[in-house]
Design a protein around this motif. Structure first.
Motif, PDB file in Angstrom:
ATOM      1  N   ALA A 193      -4.467   0.262  -1.217  1.00  0.00           N
ATOM      2  CA  ALA A 193      -4.473   0.299  -2.759  1.00  0.00           C
ATOM      3  C   ALA A 193      -4.087   1.618  -3.259  1.00  0.00           C
ATOM      4  CB  ALA A 193      -5.787  -0.208  -3.390  1.00  0.00           C
ATOM      5  N   ALA A 194      -4.476   2.584  -2.782  1.00  0.00           N
ATOM      6  CA  ALA A 194      -4.099   3.968  -2.990  1.00  0.00           C
ATOM      7  C   ALA A 194      -2.919   4.249  -3.175  1.00  0.00           C
ATOM      8  CB  ALA A 194      -5.289   4.938  -2.325  1.00  0.00           C
ATOM      9  N   TYR A 195      -2.095   3.908  -2.134  1.00  0.00           N
ATOM     10  CA  TYR A 195      -0.841   4.231  -1.909  1.00  0.00           C
ATOM     11  C   TYR A 195       0.002   3.403  -3.037  1.00  0.00           C
ATOM     12  CZ  TYR A 195       3.986   4.645   0.282  1.00  0.00           C
ATOM     13  OH  TYR A 195       5.066   4.881   0.460  1.00  0.00           O
ATOM     14  N   ASN A 196      -0.322   2.126  -3.260  1.00  0.00           N
ATOM     15  CA  ASN A 196       0.437   1.271  -4.357  1.00  0.00           C
ATOM     16  C   ASN A 196       0.150   1.910  -5.803  1.00  0.00           C
ATOM     17  OD1 ASN A 196       1.592  -0.369  -2.493  1.00  0.00           O
ATOM     18  ND2 ASN A 196      -0.241  -1.894  -2.690  1.00  0.00           N
ATOM     19  N   ILE A 197      -1.136   2.643  -5.979  1.00  0.00           N
ATOM     20  CA  ILE A 197      -1.345   3.230  -7.389  1.00  0.00           C
ATOM     21  C   ILE A 197      -0.269   4.258  -7.487  1.00  0.00           C
ATOM     22  CG2 ILE A 197      -2.989   4.824  -8.427  1.00  0.00           C
ATOM     23  CD1 ILE A 197      -5.158   2.824  -7.367  1.00  0.00           C
ATOM     24  N   LEU A 198      -0.034   5.032  -6.237  1.00  0.00           N
ATOM     25  CA  LEU A 198       1.112   6.267  -6.482  1.00  0.00           C
ATOM     26  C   LEU A 198       2.157   5.740  -6.829  1.00  0.00           C
ATOM     27  CD1 LEU A 198       0.085   8.654  -3.447  1.00  0.00           C
ATOM     28  CD2 LEU A 198      -0.081   9.044  -5.875  1.00  0.00           C
ATOM     29  N   LYS A 199       2.560   4.512  -6.066  1.00  0.00           N
ATOM     30  CA  LYS A 199       4.032   4.062  -6.047  1.00  0.00           C
ATOM     31  C   LYS A 199       4.232   3.206  -7.390  1.00  0.00           C
ATOM     32  CE  LYS A 199       6.955   0.866  -3.046  1.00  0.00           C
ATOM     33  NZ  LYS A 199       6.805   0.158  -2.067  1.00  0.00           N
ATOM     34  N   TYR A 200       3.440   2.164  -7.944  1.00  0.00           N
ATOM     35  CA  TYR A 200       3.680   1.397  -8.999  1.00  0.00           C
ATOM     36  C   TYR A 200       3.146   2.060 -10.404  1.00  0.00           C
ATOM     37  CZ  TYR A 200       4.900  -1.954  -5.226  1.00  0.00           C
ATOM     38  OH  TYR A 200       5.376  -2.798  -4.346  1.00  0.00           O
ATOM     39  N   ILE A 201       2.232   2.932 -10.355  1.00  0.00           N
ATOM     40  CA  ILE A 201       1.465   3.509 -11.438  1.00  0.00           C
ATOM     41  C   ILE A 201       1.864   4.821 -11.559  1.00  0.00           C
ATOM     42  CG2 ILE A 201      -0.449   4.169 -12.712  1.00  0.00           C
ATOM     43  CD1 ILE A 201      -2.210   1.902 -11.461  1.00  0.00           C
ATOM     44  N   PHE A 202       2.087   5.797 -10.574  1.00  0.00           N
ATOM     45  CA  PHE A 202       2.423   6.995 -10.783  1.00  0.00           C
ATOM     46  C   PHE A 202       4.046   7.135 -10.276  1.00  0.00           C
ATOM     47  CE2 PHE A 202      -1.967   7.701 -10.403  1.00  0.00           C
ATOM     48  CZ  PHE A 202      -2.097   8.235 -11.962  1.00  0.00           C
ATOM     49  N   HIS A 203       4.725   6.144  -9.906  1.00  0.00           N
ATOM     50  CA  HIS A 203       6.024   6.140  -9.518  1.00  0.00           C
ATOM     51  C   HIS A 203       6.462   7.207  -8.445  1.00  0.00           C
ATOM     52  CE1 HIS A 203       6.306   3.213 -12.628  1.00  0.00           C
ATOM     53  NE2 HIS A 203       5.871   3.898 -13.405  1.00  0.00           N
ATOM     54  N   ILE A 204       5.641   7.503  -7.756  1.00  0.00           N
ATOM     55  CA  ILE A 204       5.545   8.519  -6.368  1.00  0.00           C
ATOM     56  C   ILE A 204       5.617   7.614  -5.188  1.00  0.00           C
ATOM     57  CG2 ILE A 204       4.684  10.551  -5.188  1.00  0.00           C
ATOM     58  CD1 ILE A 204       3.434  11.298  -8.116  1.00  0.00           C
ATOM     59  N   THR A 205       6.373   7.870  -4.202  1.00  0.00           N
ATOM     60  CA  THR A 205       6.507   7.084  -2.996  1.00  0.00           C
ATOM     61  C   THR A 205       6.561   8.112  -1.886  1.00  0.00           C
ATOM     62  OG1 THR A 205       7.944   5.365  -4.006  1.00  0.00           O
ATOM     63  CG2 THR A 205       7.604   5.423  -1.767  1.00  0.00           C
ATOM     64  N   PRO A 206       5.184   8.372  -1.410  1.00  0.00           N
ATOM     65  CA  PRO A 206       4.845   9.333  -0.306  1.00  0.00           C
ATOM     66  C   PRO A 206       5.650   8.669   0.778  1.00  0.00           C
ATOM     67  CG  PRO A 206       3.095   9.299  -1.508  1.00  0.00           C
ATOM     68  CD  PRO A 206       3.811   8.057  -2.097  1.00  0.00           C
ATOM     69  N   LYS A 207       5.822   9.614   2.160  1.00  0.00           N
ATOM     70  CA  LYS A 207       6.372   8.906   3.361  1.00  0.00           C
ATOM     71  C   LYS A 207       5.122   8.271   3.920  1.00  0.00           C
ATOM     72  CE  LYS A 207       9.381  10.336   7.100  1.00  0.00           C
ATOM     73  NZ  LYS A 207      10.146  11.296   7.673  1.00  0.00           N
ATOM     74  N   MET A 208       5.692   6.879   4.541  1.00  0.00           N
ATOM     75  CA  MET A 208       4.637   6.439   5.243  1.00  0.00           C
ATOM     76  C   MET A 208       4.919   6.549   6.679  1.00  0.00           C
ATOM     77  SD  MET A 208       4.472   2.610   3.341  1.00  0.00           S
ATOM     78  CE  MET A 208       2.746   2.138   3.971  1.00  0.00           C
ATOM     79  N   TYR A 209       3.717   7.010   7.218  1.00  0.00           N
ATOM     80  CA  TYR A 209       3.719   7.180   8.796  1.00  0.00           C
ATOM     81  C   TYR A 209       2.743   5.995   9.508  1.00  0.00           C
ATOM     82  CZ  TYR A 209       5.205  11.967   7.558  1.00  0.00           C
ATOM     83  OH  TYR A 209       6.018  13.035   7.163  1.00  0.00           O
ATOM     84  N   PHE A 210       2.517   5.166   8.546  1.00  0.00           N
ATOM     85  CA  PHE A 210       1.648   3.908   9.327  1.00  0.00           C
ATOM     86  C   PHE A 210       1.926   2.717   8.276  1.00  0.00           C
ATOM     87  CE2 PHE A 210      -2.415   2.060  10.499  1.00  0.00           C
ATOM     88  CZ  PHE A 210      -2.500   2.482  11.635  1.00  0.00           C
ATOM     89  N   PRO A 211       2.017   1.586   8.889  1.00  0.00           N
ATOM     90  CA  PRO A 211       2.315   0.455   8.268  1.00  0.00           C
ATOM     91  C   PRO A 211       1.329  -0.082   7.477  1.00  0.00           C
ATOM     92  CG  PRO A 211       1.847   0.156  10.583  1.00  0.00           C
ATOM     93  CD  PRO A 211       1.625   1.367  10.370  1.00  0.00           C
ATOM     94  N   TYR A 212       1.747  -0.908   6.173  1.00  0.00           N
ATOM     95  CA  TYR A 212       0.804  -1.631   5.278  1.00  0.00           C
ATOM     96  C   TYR A 212      -0.077  -2.557   6.353  1.00  0.00           C
ATOM     97  CZ  TYR A 212       2.663  -0.859   0.624  1.00  0.00           C
ATOM     98  OH  TYR A 212       3.308  -0.266  -0.247  1.00  0.00           O
ATOM     99  N   SER A 213      -1.370  -2.920   6.060  1.00  0.00           N
ATOM    100  CA  SER A 213      -2.276  -3.829   6.769  1.00  0.00           C
ATOM    101  C   SER A 213      -1.433  -5.130   6.485  1.00  0.00           C
ATOM    102  CB  SER A 213      -3.385  -3.747   6.071  1.00  0.00           C
ATOM    103  OG  SER A 213      -3.750  -4.206   4.458  1.00  0.00           O
ATOM    104  N   HIS A 214      -1.872  -6.112   7.222  1.00  0.00           N
ATOM    105  CA  HIS A 214      -1.486  -7.614   7.112  1.00  0.00           C
ATOM    106  C   HIS A 214      -2.176  -8.650   6.123  1.00  0.00           C
ATOM    107  CE1 HIS A 214       0.881  -6.259  10.565  1.00  0.00           C
ATOM    108  NE2 HIS A 214      -0.195  -6.077  11.146  1.00  0.00           N
ATOM    109  N   GLU A 215      -3.111  -7.986   5.195  1.00  0.00           N
ATOM    110  CA  GLU A 215      -3.426  -8.897   4.166  1.00  0.00           C
ATOM    111  C   GLU A 215      -2.420  -9.322   3.378  1.00  0.00           C
ATOM    112  OE1 GLU A 215      -6.525  -9.485   5.042  1.00  0.00           O
ATOM    113  OE2 GLU A 215      -6.376  -7.815   6.445  1.00  0.00           O
ATOM    114  N   SER A 216      -2.699 -10.671   2.813  1.00  0.00           N
ATOM    115  CA  SER A 216      -1.729 -11.237   1.868  1.00  0.00           C
ATOM    116  C   SER A 216      -1.449 -10.468   0.572  1.00  0.00           C
ATOM    117  CB  SER A 216      -2.399 -12.639   1.634  1.00  0.00           C
ATOM    118  OG  SER A 216      -1.463 -13.307   0.634  1.00  0.00           O
ATOM    119  N   GLY A 217      -0.341 -10.283   0.181  1.00  0.00           N
ATOM    120  CA  GLY A 217       0.088  -9.765  -1.088  1.00  0.00           C
ATOM    121  C   GLY A 217      -0.216  -8.113  -1.142  1.00  0.00           C
TER     122      GLY A 217
END
Length: 393
Positions: free
Chosen positions: A48-72
């Motif tokens: 959720a913290a990563y998505n706040i950066l991505k969708y609210i602050f429009h910043i996309t840091p590099k991902m060194y770890f995959p998303y979890s497998h939860e739905s949505g």
């Protein structure tokens, strides 16, 4: 600075060094492969913290770890909880990229700071002397050995932020630094909703400081709400304004807290109600051999030492113990309202306050035992005199 203070400060630093060292060995994936996973509810909050950066602050840091497998999960911003803890994760995700180390470092910092504030709180109440410093060091040790705080400070959940800002607000309030205490209370509220209930003990102690109703309302309610609102502005913008935020986040959060669904009711080994915490019944399993255990000895000591505050009618001790009891009773209320899926790791929200209260109240008891004996003696003599006078009549 008094000469003996430096000895205790050195002891505190040593405790922090050992605590941090053990934290890194346990929760840094570099040293412990078991920690190179999402641990427990980390499947929700760092993403959720990563998505706040991505969708609210429009910043996309590099991902060194995959998303979890939860739905949505790729679009999830955790609207059912306040955002502050996720902002702290975002700071380190921005610096280090998305990885377990990045999202856990702020929790590690909070854990260390809780130990420091616990030390200062006990010393503040007992006194800035050798005995007060000793009480502070023992408080720091008890907090460092607290199993719930140990796990929650090591991983990226929200409760450690509540734990820190709550005890910080309490310390500042006892120190009569009202403005800062009020801001800290707002930050606790902006971390997770159990802190909402702390308005009540805050109001009580503020009443010991001032009789001015406007001042009490401003600093116990007004300022914390303002701080909460300011922290929520990015989320408000995401929901297209205040009304959208009220329906999509705040009111949704309150409804979520008062209903089942946090976990399946059939998962009885994971569910632990507030009274279960006193016996460490069903400690929450986070996976990879991590359990959110509660120390029953500490919980029962808290129960048995609470009368000390009322016996001496000390408003500071009363506030400290009621600070923790208020949060515990808040969870009882949530249970009564219909949420029967509560977890042992919620103790981290107020565990440090319990630890500090137990040590401080016992020191206070010993320190004031002579005065208590004197008061009881005088009361006994008064009763004997009254009895004698009545007999002579």
């Amino acid at each position: 600075m008094k000469k003996y203070n430096s000895i205790f400060y050195l002891a505190l630093v040593i405790i922090l060094i050992i605590y941090t060292y053990e934290t890194i060995l346990t929760f840094d994936p570099t040293f412990n492969p078991q920690a190179d996973h999402y641990i427990g509810d980390e499947v929700w909050y760092p993403t959720a913290a990563y998505n706040i950066l991505k969708y609210i602050f429009h910043i996309t840091p590099k991902m060194y770890f995959p998303y979890s497998h939860e739905s949505g999960i790729q679009y999830y911003i955790n609207p059912e909880h306040p955002p502050l803890g996720k902002y702290f994760m975002d700071i380190f995700i921005l610096i280090l990229g998305y990885s377990p180390l990045a999202w856990r470092i702020p929790s590690w910092i909070m854990g260390d700071l809780i130990i420091v504030i616990g030390f200062l709180l006990s010393r503040k109440i007992i006194g800035d002397n050798i005995i007060g410093n000793l009480a502070g060091i023992l408080t720091a040790i008890v907090i460092a050995l607290d199993p719930t705080l140990w796990l929650l400070h090591g991983i990226a959940l929200l409760d450690i932020y509540v734990g820190f800002f709550s005890i910080l607000s309490l310390y500042l309030l006892i120190s009569k630094r009202i403005v800062l205490a009020s801001i800290a209370l707002g930050l606790a509220m902006a971390s997770k909703e159990p802190a909402f209930f702390l308005v009540l003990p805050f109001l009580y102690y503020l009443g010991e400081i001032t009789n001015r109703i406007k001042i009490r309302a401003l600093y116990s309610i007004g300022v914390p709400i303002l701080v909460y609102a300011l922290a929520s502005i990015p989320i408000m913008l995401y929901f297209n304004g205040i009304m959208g935020w009220l329906h999509g986040s705040f009111l949704y959060m309150l409804g979520w807290d008062a209903e089942n669904g946090h976990i399946a009711l059939s998962a009885t080994s994971q569910i632990s109600e507030p009274w279960d915490w006193f016996l460490d019944i069903h400690p929450f399993y986070m996976g990879y051999n991590f359990y959110a255990n509660v120390n029953p000895a500490i919980m029962f000591l808290w129960l048995f030492t609470t009368p000390i505050a009322f016996l001496f009618k000390d408003s500071r001790l009363i506030t400290v113990t009621m600070w923790a009891w208020t949060e515990w009773l808040g969870f009882v209320l949530v249970y009564i309202l219909g949420n029967h899926t509560l977890f042992s790791f919620y103790v981290a929200d107020f565990g440090a306050v319990i630890d500090a209260y137990i040590v401080t109240s016992l020191f206070f008891l010993v320190q004031n035992m002579k005065n208590l004996k004197y008061k009881l003696s005088m009361k006994s003599e008064t009763n004997d005199t009254k009895s004698s006078n009545n007999s002579s009549r």
